[in-house]
Write a protein that holds these residues in place. Sequence first.
Motif, PDB file in Angstrom:
ATOM      1  N   ARG A  44       0.807  -1.220   0.000  1.00 41.21           N
ATOM      2  CA  ARG A  44       0.000   0.000   0.000  1.00 41.21           C
ATOM      3  C   ARG A  44       0.841   1.272   0.000  1.00 41.21           C
ATOM      4  NH1 ARG A  44      -3.930  -2.753   4.473  1.00 41.21           N
ATOM      5  NH2 ARG A  44      -5.269  -3.895   3.022  1.00 41.21           N
ATOM      6  N   THR A  45       1.999   1.244   0.681  1.00 39.05           N
ATOM      7  CA  THR A  45       2.753   2.503   0.790  1.00 39.05           C
ATOM      8  C   THR A  45       3.785   2.667  -0.326  1.00 39.05           C
ATOM      9  OG1 THR A  45       4.441   1.581   2.263  1.00 39.05           O
ATOM     10  CG2 THR A  45       2.492   2.543   3.301  1.00 39.05           C
ATOM     11  N   VAL A  46       4.280   1.577  -0.898  1.00 37.81           N
ATOM     12  CA  VAL A  46       5.316   1.745  -1.930  1.00 37.81           C
ATOM     13  C   VAL A  46       4.953   1.050  -3.244  1.00 37.81           C
ATOM     14  CG1 VAL A  46       7.761   1.528  -2.509  1.00 37.81           C
ATOM     15  CG2 VAL A  46       7.086   1.839  -0.118  1.00 37.81           C
ATOM     16  N   VAL A  47       4.682  -0.236  -3.198  1.00 39.37           N
ATOM     17  CA  VAL A  47       4.653  -1.008  -4.440  1.00 39.37           C
ATOM     18  C   VAL A  47       3.445  -0.665  -5.308  1.00 39.37           C
ATOM     19  CG1 VAL A  47       4.502  -3.350  -5.396  1.00 39.37           C
ATOM     20  CG2 VAL A  47       6.136  -2.832  -3.587  1.00 39.37           C
ATOM     21  N   TRP A  48       2.263  -0.538  -4.712  1.00 45.87           N
ATOM     22  CA  TRP A  48       1.113  -0.162  -5.543  1.00 45.87           C
ATOM     23  C   TRP A  48       1.241   1.257  -6.100  1.00 45.87           C
ATOM     24  CZ3 TRP A  48      -3.366  -2.716  -2.237  1.00 45.87           C
ATOM     25  CH2 TRP A  48      -3.385  -4.092  -2.515  1.00 45.87           C
ATOM     26  N   PRO A  49       1.602   2.260  -5.264  1.00 48.97           N
ATOM     27  CA  PRO A  49       1.808   3.598  -5.859  1.00 48.97           C
ATOM     28  C   PRO A  49       2.881   3.587  -6.955  1.00 48.97           C
ATOM     29  CG  PRO A  49       1.676   3.745  -3.467  1.00 48.97           C
ATOM     30  CD  PRO A  49       1.709   2.288  -3.785  1.00 48.97           C
ATOM     31  N   TYR A  50       3.949   2.822  -6.731  1.00 49.12           N
ATOM     32  CA  TYR A  50       5.006   2.696  -7.762  1.00 49.12           C
ATOM     33  C   TYR A  50       4.428   2.103  -9.047  1.00 49.12           C
ATOM     34  CZ  TYR A  50       8.584   0.007 -10.263  1.00 49.12           C
ATOM     35  OH  TYR A  50       9.345  -0.565 -11.247  1.00 49.12           O
ATOM     36  N   ILE A 103      -6.346   0.554  -2.902  1.00 46.46           N
ATOM     37  CA  ILE A 103      -5.677   0.390  -4.190  1.00 46.46           C
ATOM     38  C   ILE A 103      -5.686   1.746  -4.895  1.00 46.46           C
ATOM     39  CG2 ILE A 103      -5.787  -0.755  -6.451  1.00 46.46           C
ATOM     40  CD1 ILE A 103      -7.136  -3.137  -5.085  1.00 46.46           C
ATOM     41  N   PRO A 104      -4.532   2.261  -5.326  1.00 47.20           N
ATOM     42  CA  PRO A 104      -4.520   3.582  -5.962  1.00 47.20           C
ATOM     43  C   PRO A 104      -5.341   3.577  -7.259  1.00 47.20           C
ATOM     44  CG  PRO A 104      -2.315   2.576  -5.976  1.00 47.20           C
ATOM     45  CD  PRO A 104      -3.206   1.654  -5.225  1.00 47.20           C
ATOM     46  N   PRO A 105      -5.968   4.722  -7.578  1.00 49.69           N
ATOM     47  CA  PRO A 105      -6.834   4.784  -8.769  1.00 49.69           C
ATOM     48  C   PRO A 105      -6.127   4.289 -10.030  1.00 49.69           C
ATOM     49  CG  PRO A 105      -6.981   6.822  -7.506  1.00 49.69           C
ATOM     50  CD  PRO A 105      -5.920   6.000  -6.842  1.00 49.69           C
ATOM     51  N   GLY A 106      -4.841   4.539 -10.127  1.00 49.44           N
ATOM     52  CA  GLY A 106      -4.091   4.123 -11.325  1.00 49.44           C
ATOM     53  C   GLY A 106      -4.028   2.622 -11.525  1.00 49.44           C
ATOM     54  N   LEU A 107      -4.345   1.842 -10.492  1.00 46.97           N
ATOM     55  CA  LEU A 107      -4.312   0.382 -10.631  1.00 46.97           C
ATOM     56  C   LEU A 107      -5.704  -0.240 -10.645  1.00 46.97           C
ATOM     57  CD1 LEU A 107      -1.355  -0.869  -8.375  1.00 46.97           C
ATOM     58  CD2 LEU A 107      -1.366  -0.422 -10.811  1.00 46.97           C
ATOM     59  N   ARG A 108      -6.742   0.585 -10.338  1.00 45.29           N
ATOM     60  CA  ARG A 108      -8.082  -0.002 -10.303  1.00 45.29           C
ATOM     61  C   ARG A 108      -8.617  -0.158 -11.712  1.00 45.29           C
ATOM     62  NH1 ARG A 108     -11.027   3.650  -6.155  1.00 45.29           N
ATOM     63  NH2 ARG A 108      -9.054   4.048  -5.105  1.00 45.29           N
ATOM     64  N   CYS A 153      -9.430  -9.001  -6.115  1.00 42.35           N
ATOM     65  CA  CYS A 153     -10.345  -9.394  -7.196  1.00 42.35           C
ATOM     66  C   CYS A 153     -11.775  -9.546  -6.685  1.00 42.35           C
ATOM     67  CB  CYS A 153      -9.907 -10.739  -7.793  1.00 42.35           C
ATOM     68  SG  CYS A 153      -8.245 -10.708  -8.458  1.00 42.35           S
ATOM     69  N   THR A 154     -12.732  -9.240  -7.569  1.00 44.76           N
ATOM     70  CA  THR A 154     -14.133  -9.513  -7.250  1.00 44.76           C
ATOM     71  C   THR A 154     -14.421 -11.003  -7.482  1.00 44.76           C
ATOM     72  OG1 THR A 154     -14.811  -9.088  -9.523  1.00 44.76           O
ATOM     73  CG2 THR A 154     -14.857  -7.204  -8.002  1.00 44.76           C
ATOM     74  N   ASP A 155     -15.532 -11.461  -6.898  1.00 40.96           N
ATOM     75  CA  ASP A 155     -15.942 -12.854  -7.115  1.00 40.96           C
ATOM     76  C   ASP A 155     -16.123 -13.128  -8.603  1.00 40.96           C
ATOM     77  OD1 ASP A 155     -16.102 -12.660  -4.389  1.00 40.96           O
ATOM     78  OD2 ASP A 155     -18.103 -13.546  -4.214  1.00 40.96           O
ATOM     79  N   GLU A 156     -16.726 -12.150  -9.282  1.00 43.40           N
ATOM     80  CA  GLU A 156     -17.008 -12.341 -10.704  1.00 43.40           C
ATOM     81  C   GLU A 156     -15.720 -12.537 -11.502  1.00 43.40           C
ATOM     82  OE1 GLU A 156     -18.852  -8.990 -12.623  1.00 43.40           O
ATOM     83  OE2 GLU A 156     -19.021 -10.057 -14.537  1.00 43.40           O
ATOM     84  N   LEU A 157     -14.718 -11.732 -11.189  1.00 43.27           N
ATOM     85  CA  LEU A 157     -13.443 -11.858 -11.916  1.00 43.27           C
ATOM     86  C   LEU A 157     -12.811 -13.221 -11.660  1.00 43.27           C
ATOM     87  CD1 LEU A 157     -11.359 -10.311 -13.729  1.00 43.27           C
ATOM     88  CD2 LEU A 157     -10.106  -9.875 -11.632  1.00 43.27           C
ATOM     89  N   LEU A 158     -12.810 -13.637 -10.400  1.00 44.73           N
ATOM     90  CA  LEU A 158     -12.200 -14.930 -10.069  1.00 44.73           C
ATOM     91  C   LEU A 158     -12.901 -16.060 -10.828  1.00 44.73           C
ATOM     92  CD1 LEU A 158     -11.685 -14.427  -6.228  1.00 44.73           C
ATOM     93  CD2 LEU A 158      -9.881 -14.538  -7.954  1.00 44.73           C
TER      94      LEU A 158
END
Length: 443
Positions: free
Chosen positions: A90-96, A161-166, A203-208
């Motif tokens: 949450r603090t580094v890898v997702w924003p990166y 999850i940052p907006p850029g990854l959603r 992931c959502t149930d639907e995606l899985l």
Amino acid sequence: MAERDDELVFRGGTILTIDPQHRVVTGDVACRGGELVQVGGDYMPAGRDYTIVDCAGCIVMPGLVQAHVHTCQTLARGRADDLELLDWLRTVVWPYEAALDEVALSAAAELACAELLLSGTTAILDMATVHHTDAVFAAAERSGIRATIGKAMMDAPDPQIPPGLRESTRASLDTSAALIARWHGAAGGRLRYAYAPRFVLSCTDELLREVGEQARARDVRIHTHASENAGEVALVRQRFGKDNIAVLDEFGLLGDHCCIAHCIHVSADERRLLAARGAHVCHCPSSNLKLASGICAVPELIAAGVSVAIGADGAPCNNNLDGLLELRLTALLHKHRAGPRALPAPEVVRMATLGGARALGLASQIGSLEPGKRGDVIAIDATALHTVPTASPWSAIAYAARASDVRHVAVDGRLVVRDAELHTLELPRVRDRARAAANRLFR
Ligand SMILES: [Zn+2]
């Protein structure tokens, strides 16, 4: 350098075949048209267009196969130290990852592929990020590595999850389908696709459910993370009322086409379920130690009948991609609990080669040196002081060899590293691009 030499001969080494008899032989390993034609003995080239590399003093073996890496994360090396998984994400890898554009991704993946090839890894199962996965495929194509790559799938409505990854469920599936159409089987089969739902919480149930169905329908593999961290396991129980592996099974993801990284916090029932479905587990010891995630019970998984592979995970949780280091750590890590005979050298070397090939669904093509398989071959110099005297080649590889001992590397019969020099990418340029992109991203 040519895309492939007609004939390539690794001449005069000690050969770990990793064949069913675990044979160690001496002599030549020869590829013709990318295929292994002779393992051991003296080989005479049949045609005029051939390359011979000197392997005197070397251990020649199948290339290492790492069944869990993130080449997209390499620019975050050294930027996310001393954190536990969920904070690390949450603090580094997702924003990166959210900030990665095509140029930065290309630089990250080239850096990773160069490091992997130079340290003897010839094939990877790679989880990219949500966007721009074409750039990762293109970098892998240029580098010459054998890669099964998937875009990370993250459609959960999680505010962390940052907006850029959603992404929407539909976009996640459509992008995956388009990548399959462009890359699955590309570069003469060297590049393949794998669905990569990041972990069930993203992931959502639907995606899985859709991934479970589409992977089977398209005959494409699945690559995910599960039960890496105690907090993650608790959140999965909270959401589904059951354990991680059971959730994956319920959505139809569990099978012999599925490779799951970590599986640290799994019960005996979950181990039995993994074995019953034929799912593969990728053990990532450095990453698990660095993120304080725990230690995967590898001897128990193997005893339950699960096929286990090894992987370095990503540069920000390791901090390097050296397959030999992971191999040594795997050989050492379980002995304090399971005793000195747990995971002996030949078994660990087999995990790092054939185990990985199985996890990628490529055991009929790579993972051992046998005529008819593809020419993914490495030669490791065993004359350095730290490997002399070389009482056993298994012991030398499992406990003593280092990345800097890797002398020659071939993928699909193409010599990509010769005399410890990478021939597919220019290292000064790889280094400069990576530094520039990292400075830009972390400014
Ligand atoms: Zn990972």
